[in-house]
Design an enzyme around this catalytic site. Structure first.
Site, short mmCIF file in Angstrom:
data_model
loop_
_atom_site.label_atom_id
_atom_site.label_comp_id
_atom_site.label_asym_id
_atom_site.label_seq_id
_atom_site.Cartn_x
_atom_site.Cartn_y
_atom_site.Cartn_z
N CYS A 66 -15.64 -0.29 33.91
CA CYS A 66 -15.85 -0.85 32.58
C CYS A 66 -17.34 -1.09 32.37
O CYS A 66 -17.98 -1.76 33.18
CB CYS A 66 -15.06 -2.15 32.46
SG CYS A 66 -15.45 -3.07 30.97
N LYS A 112 -2.96 13.03 -0.32
CA LYS A 112 -4.42 12.89 -0.26
C LYS A 112 -5.12 14.24 -0.42
O LYS A 112 -4.58 15.27 -0.02
CB LYS A 112 -4.83 12.26 1.08
CG LYS A 112 -4.19 10.92 1.38
CD LYS A 112 -4.60 9.83 0.42
CE LYS A 112 -5.95 9.26 0.74
NZ LYS A 112 -5.96 8.22 1.73
N ASP A 134 -9.75 5.60 -6.70
CA ASP A 134 -10.41 5.06 -5.51
C ASP A 134 -11.23 3.82 -5.90
O ASP A 134 -12.43 3.88 -6.10
CB ASP A 134 -11.32 6.15 -4.92
CG ASP A 134 -11.70 5.82 -3.49
OD1 ASP A 134 -11.19 4.82 -2.95
OD2 ASP A 134 -12.51 6.57 -2.92
N CYS A 152 -13.34 -9.94 31.59
CA CYS A 152 -14.15 -8.95 30.85
C CYS A 152 -14.60 -9.56 29.52
O CYS A 152 -13.76 -9.87 28.67
CB CYS A 152 -13.35 -7.68 30.61
SG CYS A 152 -14.25 -6.49 29.63
N SER A 187 0.86 -1.18 0.00
CA SER A 187 0.00 0.00 0.00
C SER A 187 0.90 1.24 0.00
O SER A 187 2.10 1.11 -0.23
CB SER A 187 -0.98 -0.03 1.16
OG SER A 187 -0.31 -0.28 2.35
N TYR A 199 -1.10 0.80 -13.12
CA TYR A 199 -0.18 1.81 -12.60
C TYR A 199 1.11 1.24 -12.04
O TYR A 199 2.00 1.98 -11.64
CB TYR A 199 -0.84 2.71 -11.56
CG TYR A 199 -1.55 1.97 -10.43
CD1 TYR A 199 -0.86 1.17 -9.54
CD2 TYR A 199 -2.94 2.08 -10.28
CE1 TYR A 199 -1.51 0.50 -8.52
CE2 TYR A 199 -3.59 1.40 -9.26
CZ TYR A 199 -2.87 0.62 -8.39
OH TYR A 199 -3.52 -0.05 -7.39
N CYS A 228 -9.82 -1.08 31.15
CA CYS A 228 -10.54 -1.99 32.03
C CYS A 228 -9.52 -2.92 32.68
O CYS A 228 -8.64 -3.46 32.00
CB CYS A 228 -11.55 -2.78 31.20
SG CYS A 228 -12.11 -4.27 32.00
N GLU A 274 -5.87 -0.64 -10.73
CA GLU A 274 -7.07 -0.44 -9.93
C GLU A 274 -8.32 -0.76 -10.76
O GLU A 274 -8.45 -0.27 -11.88
CB GLU A 274 -7.10 1.02 -9.47
CG GLU A 274 -7.93 1.28 -8.25
CD GLU A 274 -7.17 1.00 -6.94
OE1 GLU A 274 -6.05 0.43 -6.98
OE2 GLU A 274 -7.71 1.34 -5.89
#
Ligand code: IVH
Length: 750
Positions: free
Chosen positions: A431, A326, A132, A455, A94, A238, A449, A186
């Site tokens: 919690c 971006k 995108d 939990c 990426s 690309y 917590c 893409e």
């Protein structure tokens, strides 16, 4: 309603039922795909349940549907095994992100430093839109398309060859291609095609896609390639993966070659000679963004000369030679309806904003992250004001900000619209899931917590992490399934997964009788679990979900210790020194505060030494601790966290129970066998032919471990001019010492 005796009406009703039944089946399957594979639920849980209930009711009401009702067993079960898997010949990477012009300048500065270039030296780039969509790798052998794979986790993707063959932009045969050619790019959907698709779905009473990227992903990942064929997908090339010969000397000309071979490349690719050129091109693309006809979310800059790209290489998941600049986030205003607290796998309490739904940049947003207590009160981690110091209260009118895939945040609060009865948010100190104390330690922004394994939220999140893709990745056992098993008491801790078949394969309660499961899917799950009893050490370490231990840390630990028992024994020892280290940290904090009060200089190192001495750490323990935090990339924070986990008797017992069920595979030897594979190397002094970062990256890519300090485990010290105490220590220990040329000669063979 079926009228007995009226066979005509009866058969018409049954036809209608059959049509509805098949439609629901298709919808449930698509929802499953979105949930399990794209991790992107397309319908709400309530909607899903309603559809499934309707589906079951039809099956009961119309027994003649039984011939197709076998499908019922698998609907709702995971479909991640629907596609075969393909291991990428080269990892799919990426990109790192730049959010403003300064980040881009920093990127350029960093590259120059790495390459040892002066600011006056030329360094050319290409700039092109960041599409995108979803990335796809296409493998051609002797010019013929042999397979197509999605990115997956970067190492293994899904085999979508048949679907890719239906996309017109993807050539099936190429003349004049290298014998092995992997083209990457893409898959996307144009705005026009996206609207038409959604219109068609609306007209048919089907579900619509939230945005073109979801539509492209949903369309490519259809188990039936004929559905993909009917969807208007496109592809821009690309980059590339494995090649039997280089395409060209530069990025720009390599893409030009791909274009000549028949691929679509983006018409806005530009060769740029300077950062100013890059930013000018970025602004130009940003202006055109709304009229391009497809979604882009930034501009990608890549070093143009491929020889320089090769020198720069990769970090764990991103290339050093590229960055995505971006576009700014999108904004919208809405009402904050409530603040919920979620408990994560390490016990962190995360506040989440429940919002009146609002569309931000085409996506419906109803939740936003609130990070922690300080963020809600209007302060950042350094105690400085954010949002002009405005706190966030339930009932407030808030501005939502969404940037790409990042979880939406609250950028601003409109105080003029604050209701009179809005009160400051009081962060819970217990919690909400298990009632244990939730403690915020000094210097930490997060409430945690203290319930540990009692939990239910922590254990459930730990289990989800355990089965996640980068961890055990068990086909058919995703987050949703393991959460249900946990809720029903079938799986309380990881080891129970490996007892599922024994406990629920036969007898009173059986997996195949659970809602959403059937004989076949249960058998598949048991087989998939069996398959994962053999697990590489790095994956196992990562899967345990220990705080601060990510994929890279787990890999470093696995390479360093080589097997589980060596690591466990070392951590048992290191714990003793870790306690002293923590005491020293606390003493240091106290000394710093006292010094500030008394306006004198803090005597940090004396305080630390005294605190450590007080603990009387055995020499062996001190050595194990130093060895642990000397592993490149593992610092004291990660070291402490590991020691805490191994030192906690309950957690340790759970690890031991799990280990009994597993065969742990040693870390894979680096594929590129070189004269330095497996050796521990330390660099010191000034290097003249390469920068320190480059030297480290190159050594690692050849399978060497790079450490920061010299010890008995060091195999080679590479000493440039100005090497000091490290060189002396290496001499004392009899470690092999090379100068830079000696090192380059040693690795030159590769
Ligand atoms: S280059 C090793 N160029 O963005 C280089 N990626 O956020 C890898 N993407 O995974 C990528 N447009 O799916 C590159 N022009 C472009 C791109 C692009 C879109 C995607 C790609 C990548 C993701 C990273």
């Amino acid at each position: 309603m079926i009228q007995s005796g009226d066979t005509d009406l009866n058969s018409r009703t049954s036809d209608e039922a059959r049509r509805q039944f098949l439609e629901l089946q298709e919808q449930l399957r698509a929802a499953d795909l979105a949930y399990h594979q794209a991790d992107d639920p397309q319908i709400s849980d309530a909607d899903y349940d309603a559809k499934k209930n309707r589906y079951r009711a039809l099956a009961e009401q119309f027994p003649e549907l039984s011939e197709i009702a076998t499908e019922l067993e698998t609907v709702g079960a995971p479909v991640s095994s629907g596609f075969g898997k393909i291991t990428h010949a080269q990892r799919m990477m990426s990109l790192g992100n730049a959010f403003d012009d300064d980040d881009v300048r920093d990127f350029d500065r960093g590259l120059r430093k790495y390459l040892g270039l002066e600011s006056a030296d030329s360094l050319a780039y290409t700039a092109e839109p960041k599409i995108d969509g979803l990335s796809l790798s296409l493998r051609y052998e002797n010019g013929a398309l042999v397979h197509a794979a999605t990115r997956g986790d970067g190492t293994v993707g899904e085999n979508v060859t048949e679907n890719a063959r239906t996309i017109a932009d993807i050539p099936q045969k190429i003349d004049d291609a290298p014998a092995v050619l992997e083209v990457r790019g893409e898959v996307y959907m144009s705005h026009e095609d996206f609207s038409a698709l959604n219109e068609r779905h609306t007209a048919q009473g089907g579900k619509t896609f939230a945005n073109p990227r979801n539509a492209a992903a949903g369309s490519l990942r259809q188990l039936n390639a004929e559905i993909t064929r009917a969807r208007p997908l496109r592809f821009f090339a690309y980059s590339w993966g494995e090649l039997s010969e280089p395409l060209a000397p530069t990025q720009f000309y390599a893409l030009e070659r791909l274009r000549v071979m028949g691929f679509q490349t983006n018409p806005l690719i530009k060769h740029c000679e300077s950062i100013t050129d890059l930013i000018t091109h970025y602004r130009k693309i940003e202006k055109q963004r709304a009229t391009l006809g497809y979604d882009i979310d930034g501009v990608v800059y890549k070093v143009d000369t491929l020889a320089l790209q090769a020198r720069l290489g990769f970090r764990s998941t991103t290339p050093r030679w590229a960055i995505a600049h971006k576009f700014p986030a999108e904004l919208a205003w809405t009402r904050l309806e409530g603040i919920d607290i979620q408990v994560g796998r390490t016990g962190a309490l995360s506040p989440v904003a429940r919002l009146q739904s609002v569309t931000v940049g085409g996506v419906v947003v109803s939740n936003a992250t609130l990070h922690n207590e300080d963020y809600i009160t209007g302060r950042d981690s350094k105690g400085e004001e954010i949002r002009g110091g405005k706190d966030i209260r339930v009932g407030d009118w808030v501005q939502i900000y969404r940037a790409g895939d990042v979880i939406p945040k609250i950028a601003d609060v409109d105080l003029t619209k604050r209701p009179d009865d809005a009160v400051p948010f009081v962060f819970p100190t217990v919690c909400p899931e298990c009632g244990s104390d939730a403690v915020r330690e000094d210097g930490d922004a997060v409430h945690r917590c203290t319930g540990g394994m009692i939990c239910p939220a922590q254990t459930s999140e730990k289990l989800k992490h355990f089965v996640s893709r980068a961890a055990f990745d068990i086909d058919g056992l995703g987050a949703k399934q393991v959460e249900q098993f946990h809720a029903d008491g079938w799986v309380k801790e990881p080891v129970d997964i490996f007892d599922l078949q024994e406990n629920y394969g036969s007898g009173l309660q059986q997996l195949k009788n659970r809602e959403g499961w059937g004989g076949k899917s249960a058998d598949n799950l048991f087989a998939a679990i069996e398959d994962k009893r053999r697990i590489p050490l790095a994956k196992l370490i990562f899967a345990l979900g220990i705080r601060h231990v990510g994929e890279v840390g787990a890999r470093d630990l696995a390479l360093h210790y080589g097997d589980w028992s060596t690591m466990a024994a070392a951590l048992d020892l290191a714990q003793l020194a870790a306690a002293a280290h923590r005491a020293a940290d606390q003493a240091e904090d106290r000394e710093r505060q006292a010094a500030a009060r008394e306006s004198r200089r803090a005597r940090i190192s004396e305080t630390r030494t005294a605190a450590v001495a007080e603990r009387e750490v055995p020499e062996e323990a001190a050595a194990a601790w130093e060895d642990l935090i000397g592993v490149d990339g593992i610092g004291a924070v990660l070291g402490l966290s590991l020691c805490d986990a191994f030192g906690n008797s309950e957690e340790r017992a759970a690890f031991d129970r799990l280990l009994e069920k597993l065969t742990v595979l040693p870390p894979e030897a680096p594929t590129n066998d070189s004269p330095v594979t497996g050796l521990t190397v330390v660099f010191t002094g000034t290097l003249e032919k390469m920068t320190r970062a480059e030297a480290k990256a190159r050594a690692e890519s050849l399978g060497a471990k790079v450490a920061g300090s010299v010890s008995k485990k060091t195999d080679i010290l590479v000493a440039g001019p100005g090497a000091g105490s490290k060189e002396q220590k290496a001499r004392d220990l009899g470690v092999r010492i090379l100068d830079e040329d000696g090192w380059l000669e040693l690795i030159a063979a590769v």
